[in-house]
Scaffold this motif. Structure first.
Motif, PDB file in Angstrom:
ATOM      1  N   UNK A  29       0.821  -1.203   0.000  1.00  0.00           N
ATOM      2  CA  UNK A  29       0.000   0.000   0.000  1.00  0.00           C
ATOM      3  C   UNK A  29       0.860   1.258   0.000  1.00  0.00           C
ATOM      4  N   UNK A  30       1.930   1.265   0.813  1.00  0.00           N
ATOM      5  CA  UNK A  30       2.853   2.400   0.824  1.00  0.00           C
ATOM      6  C   UNK A  30       3.521   2.562  -0.540  1.00  0.00           C
ATOM      7  N   UNK A  31       4.010   1.450  -1.069  1.00  0.00           N
ATOM      8  CA  UNK A  31       4.697   1.483  -2.369  1.00  0.00           C
ATOM      9  C   UNK A  31       3.724   1.940  -3.458  1.00  0.00           C
ATOM     10  N   UNK A  32       2.506   1.434  -3.424  1.00  0.00           N
ATOM     11  CA  UNK A  32       1.501   1.801  -4.424  1.00  0.00           C
ATOM     12  C   UNK A  32       1.158   3.277  -4.377  1.00  0.00           C
ATOM     13  N   UNK A  33       1.022   3.838  -3.162  1.00  0.00           N
ATOM     14  CA  UNK A  33       0.754   5.274  -3.030  1.00  0.00           C
ATOM     15  C   UNK A  33       1.908   6.086  -3.603  1.00  0.00           C
ATOM     16  N   UNK A  34       3.125   5.672  -3.293  1.00  0.00           N
ATOM     17  CA  UNK A  34       4.302   6.397  -3.782  1.00  0.00           C
ATOM     18  C   UNK A  34       4.400   6.320  -5.299  1.00  0.00           C
ATOM     19  N   UNK A  35       4.164   5.135  -5.861  1.00  0.00           N
ATOM     20  CA  UNK A  35       4.211   4.981  -7.319  1.00  0.00           C
ATOM     21  C   UNK A  35       3.128   5.801  -8.003  1.00  0.00           C
ATOM     22  N   UNK A  36       1.925   5.802  -7.442  1.00  0.00           N
ATOM     23  CA  UNK A  36       0.815   6.572  -8.022  1.00  0.00           C
ATOM     24  C   UNK A  36       1.132   8.066  -7.989  1.00  0.00           C
ATOM     25  N   UNK A  37       1.669   8.554  -6.878  1.00  0.00           N
ATOM     26  CA  UNK A  37       2.015   9.970  -6.769  1.00  0.00           C
ATOM     27  C   UNK A  37       3.126  10.332  -7.754  1.00  0.00           C
ATOM     28  N   UNK A  38       4.128   9.466  -7.873  1.00  0.00           N
ATOM     29  CA  UNK A  38       5.215   9.719  -8.827  1.00  0.00           C
ATOM     30  C   UNK A  38       4.667   9.775 -10.253  1.00  0.00           C
TER      31      UNK A  38
END
Length: 135
Positions: A29-38
């Motif tokens: 979930x953390x990684x997914x949020x970071x990837x989506x924001x990037x």
């Protein structure tokens, strides 16, 4: 190694995205949020910095052993990690001026809660106005 991954380039850049959290554990979930924001910003994960505050506004201070354990999760994935002692977003924003914070709904609700700013709406307004440096 120490288990600490230090971000490079410096943290005074409007292109940097920062995701604060306790990361116990770091999860998809953390990684997914970071990837989506990037992706939304048209940049890569190399511009994302995860921030672990060793002092938390609502939880006990994290022990040194626990800091090393949590930091290892980032080292193993090759992700940037900033350790801080800034539990409040006013402190985080002052520490890393110009970055764009990535937050989930639970954190957003805390950011706008006057409880963390001396119990006043003026404190919340200060966070919104004073620390907004990027377009």
């Amino acid at each position: 190694g120490s288990g600490l991954v230090v971000p490079s380039p410096p943290l005074s850049d409007c292109d940097i995205l920062m995701l604060p959290g306790s990361f116990n554990p770091l999860h998809e979930g953390h990684i997914g949020m970071a990837e989506a924001a990037a992706n939304l910003r048209g940049t890569s994960m190399s511009r994302v910095v995860f921030e672990l505050s060793c002092v938390n506004a609502d939880k006990p201070t994290i022990s040194l052993d626990e800091i090393h354990r949590r930091a290892a999760q980032f080292r193993e994935r090759g992700l940037h990690l900033l350790l801080s002692s800034a539990p409040l977003f006013t402190q985080k924003a002052a520490l890393v001026r110009g970055v764009t914070f990535i937050v989930g709904m639970d954190t957003f609700v805390r950011i706008i809660n006057p409880k963390y700013y001396g119990g006043t709406d003026a404190g919340v307004a200060k966070v919104r106005g004073e620390h907004s440096k990027c377009p």
